[in-house]
Enzyme design. Structure first.
Site, mmCIF file in Angstrom:
data_model
loop_
_atom_site.group_PDB
_atom_site.id
_atom_site.type_symbol
_atom_site.label_atom_id
_atom_site.label_comp_id
_atom_site.label_asym_id
_atom_site.label_seq_id
_atom_site.Cartn_x
_atom_site.Cartn_y
_atom_site.Cartn_z
ATOM 1 N N ARG A 38 3.310 -11.753 -3.613
ATOM 2 C CA ARG A 38 4.480 -12.595 -3.376
ATOM 3 C C ARG A 38 4.242 -13.905 -4.127
ATOM 4 O O ARG A 38 3.104 -14.294 -4.380
ATOM 5 C CB ARG A 38 4.656 -12.885 -1.888
ATOM 6 C CG ARG A 38 4.856 -11.650 -1.013
ATOM 7 C CD ARG A 38 4.967 -12.057 0.448
ATOM 8 N NE ARG A 38 5.195 -10.924 1.335
ATOM 9 C CZ ARG A 38 4.238 -10.258 1.987
ATOM 10 N NH1 ARG A 38 2.964 -10.640 1.849
ATOM 11 N NH2 ARG A 38 4.529 -9.241 2.774
ATOM 12 N N LYS A 85 1.878 -13.499 4.653
ATOM 13 C CA LYS A 85 2.720 -14.036 5.718
ATOM 14 C C LYS A 85 1.916 -14.186 7.005
ATOM 15 O O LYS A 85 1.113 -13.333 7.349
ATOM 16 C CB LYS A 85 3.912 -13.107 5.965
ATOM 17 C CG LYS A 85 4.927 -13.100 4.820
ATOM 18 C CD LYS A 85 6.120 -12.244 5.161
ATOM 19 C CE LYS A 85 7.186 -12.293 4.064
ATOM 20 N NZ LYS A 85 8.350 -11.447 4.393
ATOM 21 N N HIS A 112 9.580 -11.905 -7.490
ATOM 22 C CA HIS A 112 9.527 -10.738 -6.609
ATOM 23 C C HIS A 112 9.809 -9.441 -7.368
ATOM 24 O O HIS A 112 9.393 -8.365 -6.936
ATOM 25 C CB HIS A 112 10.529 -10.900 -5.461
ATOM 26 C CG HIS A 112 9.981 -10.499 -4.134
ATOM 27 N ND1 HIS A 112 8.925 -11.145 -3.521
ATOM 28 C CD2 HIS A 112 10.333 -9.493 -3.291
ATOM 29 C CE1 HIS A 112 8.659 -10.565 -2.364
ATOM 30 N NE2 HIS A 112 9.494 -9.562 -2.206
ATOM 31 N N ARG A 131 6.662 -7.771 -8.202
ATOM 32 C CA ARG A 131 6.076 -7.118 -7.017
ATOM 33 C C ARG A 131 6.742 -5.757 -6.783
ATOM 34 O O ARG A 131 6.071 -4.763 -6.533
ATOM 35 C CB ARG A 131 6.261 -8.033 -5.807
ATOM 36 C CG ARG A 131 5.785 -7.482 -4.462
ATOM 37 C CD ARG A 131 5.896 -8.603 -3.435
ATOM 38 N NE ARG A 131 5.842 -8.157 -2.059
ATOM 39 C CZ ARG A 131 4.719 -7.971 -1.378
ATOM 40 N NH1 ARG A 131 3.554 -8.154 -1.962
ATOM 41 N NH2 ARG A 131 4.754 -7.600 -0.110
ATOM 42 N N HIS A 142 2.432 -5.083 3.789
ATOM 43 C CA HIS A 142 3.527 -4.800 4.711
ATOM 44 C C HIS A 142 2.959 -4.408 6.079
ATOM 45 O O HIS A 142 2.070 -3.561 6.166
ATOM 46 C CB HIS A 142 4.383 -3.642 4.193
ATOM 47 C CG HIS A 142 5.228 -4.004 3.020
ATOM 48 N ND1 HIS A 142 5.772 -3.059 2.163
ATOM 49 C CD2 HIS A 142 5.652 -5.208 2.548
ATOM 50 C CE1 HIS A 142 6.472 -3.666 1.226
ATOM 51 N NE2 HIS A 142 6.416 -4.967 1.442
ATOM 52 N N TYR A 160 10.750 1.995 -1.407
ATOM 53 C CA TYR A 160 10.452 2.370 -2.787
ATOM 54 C C TYR A 160 10.649 3.859 -3.057
ATOM 55 O O TYR A 160 10.776 4.270 -4.197
ATOM 56 C CB TYR A 160 9.036 1.924 -3.155
ATOM 57 C CG TYR A 160 8.894 0.429 -3.133
ATOM 58 C CD1 TYR A 160 9.430 -0.346 -4.152
ATOM 59 C CD2 TYR A 160 8.275 -0.212 -2.069
ATOM 60 C CE1 TYR A 160 9.344 -1.732 -4.117
ATOM 61 C CE2 TYR A 160 8.184 -1.595 -2.025
ATOM 62 C CZ TYR A 160 8.717 -2.344 -3.052
ATOM 63 O OH TYR A 160 8.644 -3.707 -3.002
#
Length: 298
Positions: free
Chosen positions: A148, A172, A244, A247, A270, A279
């Site tokens: 990110r 995150k 992004h 990514r 994730h 994806y």
């Protein structure tokens, strides 16, 4: 209880109890702020404890006139979290958004770049300028490690474990993960670090930060966006791209080349594999080839 006090306490809760990043906290703050502005504009005399379901519904109806379903859904989700916090702290007994459904939105597939697109973007970097080596290393890390943009700007020299073939990434909620790094990406980082970064003045507060601006400070997210957009214009790339996008391309190309979805999930950081599963919707031709190649029945 005043709205400003409730919002301040909520953001403190998100930071300390939930461990969310400043970017996430700002998003939640904006959701509640939109409601506060609506209340002030319409002279509604209702505190966070007193505001009713009907008043919230009128607010949602109002924003629906100007915002798309995805933005509406974002605000509804943010407000639900705010009122759940008030319930958790025993300020309220019910959540006025419990029966308010978010608008249905389609699952947005991320934009991706082809390998040729990425090669052209990197080739367009002016390496005659000192920041050229830095920018090449930035793009190589974005694509080569699937970071990110906030993870890239916060990447530290002490996070580089090149002998082991990994970098440590802070994602995150300050959650850390180790991401593999290939030799070519290591090479471009070292070129920047040993031939450019070492010669520039570095602010003492950012001595361990890998990617620096001309003043020796940490690069901003906005600067990374600008670098990428200028390169896209330079090669006449007819796509709307951002950091992004690299990514997304990282994950898509891994999947197309046979990588395991669980491994991609771990590298992207994730929490849920359902996030990574988006994806699998990008290249249906690839999925068809996988089925015909590996399913036991022809």
């Amino acid at each position: 209880m005043k709205w400003e006090h409730a919002l301040k306490d909520y953001c403190l809760y998100l930071r300390i109890e939930r461990g969310l990043s400043e970017n996430s906290i700002n998003n939640y703050r904006l959701d509640v702020t939109k409601l506060i502005r609506y209340i002030e504009k319409n002279n509604i005399n209702a505190s966070p404890i007193q505001i009713s379901k009907s008043e919230i519904q009128t607010f949602i109806y109002t924003i629906a006139k100007t915002l798309n379903p995805r933005s509406q859904s974002r605000i509804i989700s943010g407000l639900k979290g705010f009122f759940n916090y008030l319930i958790f702290e025993d300020y309220r007994e019910t959540n006025p958004l419990d029966t308010i459904d978010s608008p249905k939105i389609g699952r947005k597939l991320p934009d991706t770049l082809s390998e040729r697109d990425i090669d052209q973007l990197i080739a367009a970097i002016d390496l005659s300028r000192p920041q050229g080596e830095r920018n090449r290393a930035i793009l190589e890390v974005l694509y080569g490690c699937g970071l990110r943009v906030s993870e890239l700007t916060q990447l530290k020299i002490s996070d580089l474990y090149f002998e082991e073939g990994f970098i440590k990434v802070t994602g995150k909620g300050d959650k850390q993960r180790f991401v593999p790094i290939v030799p070519s990406t290591i090479k471009y980082i070292n070129l920047y670090k040993e031939h450019i970064r070492v010669h520039q003045p570095i602010h003492e507060d950012y001595s361990d930060v890998l990617f620096l601006n001309r003043r020796g400070k940490q690069l901003t997210r906005a600067m990374i966006f600008t670098i990428i957009k200028e390169l896209a214009v330079k090669i006449n790339l007819n796509k709307k791209i951002s950091p992004h996008t690299f990514r997304h391309s990282f994950a898509t190309h891994l999947l197309e080349n046979g990588a395991d979805l669980r491994a991609i999930q771990l590298m992207l950081g994730h929490e849920s594999i359902t996030t990574t599963e988006i994806y699998t919707h990008i290249d249906r031709k690839h999925l068809t080839n996988v089925m015909t190649s590996f399913h036991p029945r022809p």
